[in-house]
Design a protein around this motif. Structure first.
Motif, PDB file in Angstrom:
ATOM      1  N   SER A  70       3.023  10.412  -6.819  1.00  0.00           N
ATOM      2  CA  SER A  70       3.956  11.045  -7.741  1.00  0.00           C
ATOM      3  C   SER A  70       3.322  11.240  -9.112  1.00  0.00           C
ATOM      4  O   SER A  70       3.560  12.255  -9.780  1.00  0.00           O
ATOM      5  CB  SER A  70       5.236  10.218  -7.861  1.00  0.00           C
ATOM      6  N   TRP A  71       2.477  10.309  -9.541  1.00  0.00           N
ATOM      7  CA  TRP A  71       1.773  10.468 -10.816  1.00  0.00           C
ATOM      8  C   TRP A  71       0.808  11.646 -10.757  1.00  0.00           C
ATOM      9  O   TRP A  71       0.743  12.454 -11.689  1.00  0.00           O
ATOM     10  CB  TRP A  71       1.018   9.179 -11.158  1.00  0.00           C
ATOM     11  N   LEU A  72       0.068  11.769  -9.672  1.00  0.00           N
ATOM     12  CA  LEU A  72      -0.860  12.892  -9.521  1.00  0.00           C
ATOM     13  C   LEU A  72      -0.112  14.220  -9.460  1.00  0.00           C
ATOM     14  O   LEU A  72      -0.572  15.226 -10.018  1.00  0.00           O
ATOM     15  CB  LEU A  72      -1.722  12.710  -8.271  1.00  0.00           C
ATOM     16  N   PHE A  73       1.019  14.245  -8.795  1.00  0.00           N
ATOM     17  CA  PHE A  73       1.825  15.460  -8.720  1.00  0.00           C
ATOM     18  C   PHE A  73       2.326  15.858 -10.108  1.00  0.00           C
ATOM     19  O   PHE A  73       2.254  17.027 -10.494  1.00  0.00           O
ATOM     20  CB  PHE A  73       3.001  15.241  -7.767  1.00  0.00           C
ATOM     21  N   GLY A  74       2.791  14.880 -10.877  1.00  0.00           N
ATOM     22  CA  GLY A  74       3.244  15.158 -12.241  1.00  0.00           C
ATOM     23  C   GLY A  74       2.105  15.615 -13.141  1.00  0.00           C
ATOM     24  O   GLY A  74       2.275  16.522 -13.965  1.00  0.00           O
ATOM     25  N   ALA A  75       0.937  15.013 -12.984  1.00  0.00           N
ATOM     26  CA  ALA A  75      -0.218  15.423 -13.780  1.00  0.00           C
ATOM     27  C   ALA A  75      -0.642  16.845 -13.430  1.00  0.00           C
ATOM     28  O   ALA A  75      -0.995  17.628 -14.312  1.00  0.00           O
ATOM     29  CB  ALA A  75      -1.373  14.447 -13.557  1.00  0.00           C
ATOM     30  N   LEU A 114       0.824  -1.214   0.000  1.00  0.00           N
ATOM     31  CA  LEU A 114       0.000   0.000   0.000  1.00  0.00           C
ATOM     32  C   LEU A 114       0.858   1.264   0.000  1.00  0.00           C
ATOM     33  O   LEU A 114       0.518   2.247  -0.662  1.00  0.00           O
ATOM     34  CB  LEU A 114      -0.932   0.001   1.213  1.00  0.00           C
ATOM     35  N   VAL A 115       1.965   1.241   0.703  1.00  0.00           N
ATOM     36  CA  VAL A 115       2.861   2.396   0.714  1.00  0.00           C
ATOM     37  C   VAL A 115       3.473   2.609  -0.673  1.00  0.00           C
ATOM     38  O   VAL A 115       3.535   3.735  -1.170  1.00  0.00           O
ATOM     39  CB  VAL A 115       3.956   2.230   1.790  1.00  0.00           C
ATOM     40  N   VAL A 116       3.906   1.534  -1.311  1.00  0.00           N
ATOM     41  CA  VAL A 116       4.501   1.648  -2.649  1.00  0.00           C
ATOM     42  C   VAL A 116       3.471   2.164  -3.642  1.00  0.00           C
ATOM     43  O   VAL A 116       3.755   3.069  -4.446  1.00  0.00           O
ATOM     44  CB  VAL A 116       5.095   0.290  -3.096  1.00  0.00           C
ATOM     45  N   ILE A 117       2.260   1.624  -3.601  1.00  0.00           N
ATOM     46  CA  ILE A 117       1.197   2.082  -4.502  1.00  0.00           C
ATOM     47  C   ILE A 117       0.865   3.546  -4.220  1.00  0.00           C
ATOM     48  O   ILE A 117       0.644   4.337  -5.140  1.00  0.00           O
ATOM     49  CB  ILE A 117      -0.043   1.180  -4.371  1.00  0.00           C
ATOM     50  N   GLY A 118       0.832   3.920  -2.955  1.00  0.00           N
ATOM     51  CA  GLY A 118       0.551   5.306  -2.601  1.00  0.00           C
ATOM     52  C   GLY A 118       1.612   6.265  -3.109  1.00  0.00           C
ATOM     53  O   GLY A 118       1.301   7.353  -3.591  1.00  0.00           O
ATOM     54  N   ILE A 119       2.880   5.859  -3.016  1.00  0.00           N
ATOM     55  CA  ILE A 119       3.959   6.704  -3.510  1.00  0.00           C
ATOM     56  C   ILE A 119       3.870   6.850  -5.028  1.00  0.00           C
ATOM     57  O   ILE A 119       4.018   7.957  -5.565  1.00  0.00           O
ATOM     58  CB  ILE A 119       5.330   6.142  -3.079  1.00  0.00           C
ATOM     59  N   LEU A 120       3.627   5.756  -5.724  1.00  0.00           N
ATOM     60  CA  LEU A 120       3.509   5.812  -7.182  1.00  0.00           C
ATOM     61  C   LEU A 120       2.324   6.670  -7.615  1.00  0.00           C
ATOM     62  O   LEU A 120       2.436   7.506  -8.515  1.00  0.00           O
ATOM     63  CB  LEU A 120       3.380   4.397  -7.759  1.00  0.00           C
ATOM     64  N   LEU A 121       1.185   6.462  -6.981  1.00  0.00           N
ATOM     65  CA  LEU A 121      -0.012   7.232  -7.321  1.00  0.00           C
ATOM     66  C   LEU A 121       0.177   8.702  -6.975  1.00  0.00           C
ATOM     67  O   LEU A 121      -0.213   9.582  -7.750  1.00  0.00           O
ATOM     68  CB  LEU A 121      -1.224   6.655  -6.584  1.00  0.00           C
TER      69      LEU A 121
END
Length: 56
Positions: free
Chosen positions: A31-36, A22-29
């Motif tokens: 960072s993707w939202l921040f980039g978007a 869950l932590v890994v998925i949260g970090i990926l999501l």
């Protein structure tokens, strides 16, 4: 020897792997939202000077 040092992460019995996933998925999501959001804001700010030039 301390009995607590004999146990490894797999013998813990708690939600260790689930928490890590869950932590890994949260970090990926996140960072993707921040980039978007940055792409959206930079796209919007790039169009604004053109609109000002056209109105003058």
């Amino acid at each position: 020897m301390d009995p607590l040092l004999q146990y490894g992460p797999s013998e813990y019995g708690g939600p260790g792997p689930l928490t890590i996933a869950l932590v890994v998925i949260g970090i990926l999501l996140g960072s993707w939202l921040f980039g978007a959001a940055l792409a959206f804001l930079s796209k919007g700010s790039a169009q604004r000077p053109n609109d000002k030039d056209k109105s003058e």
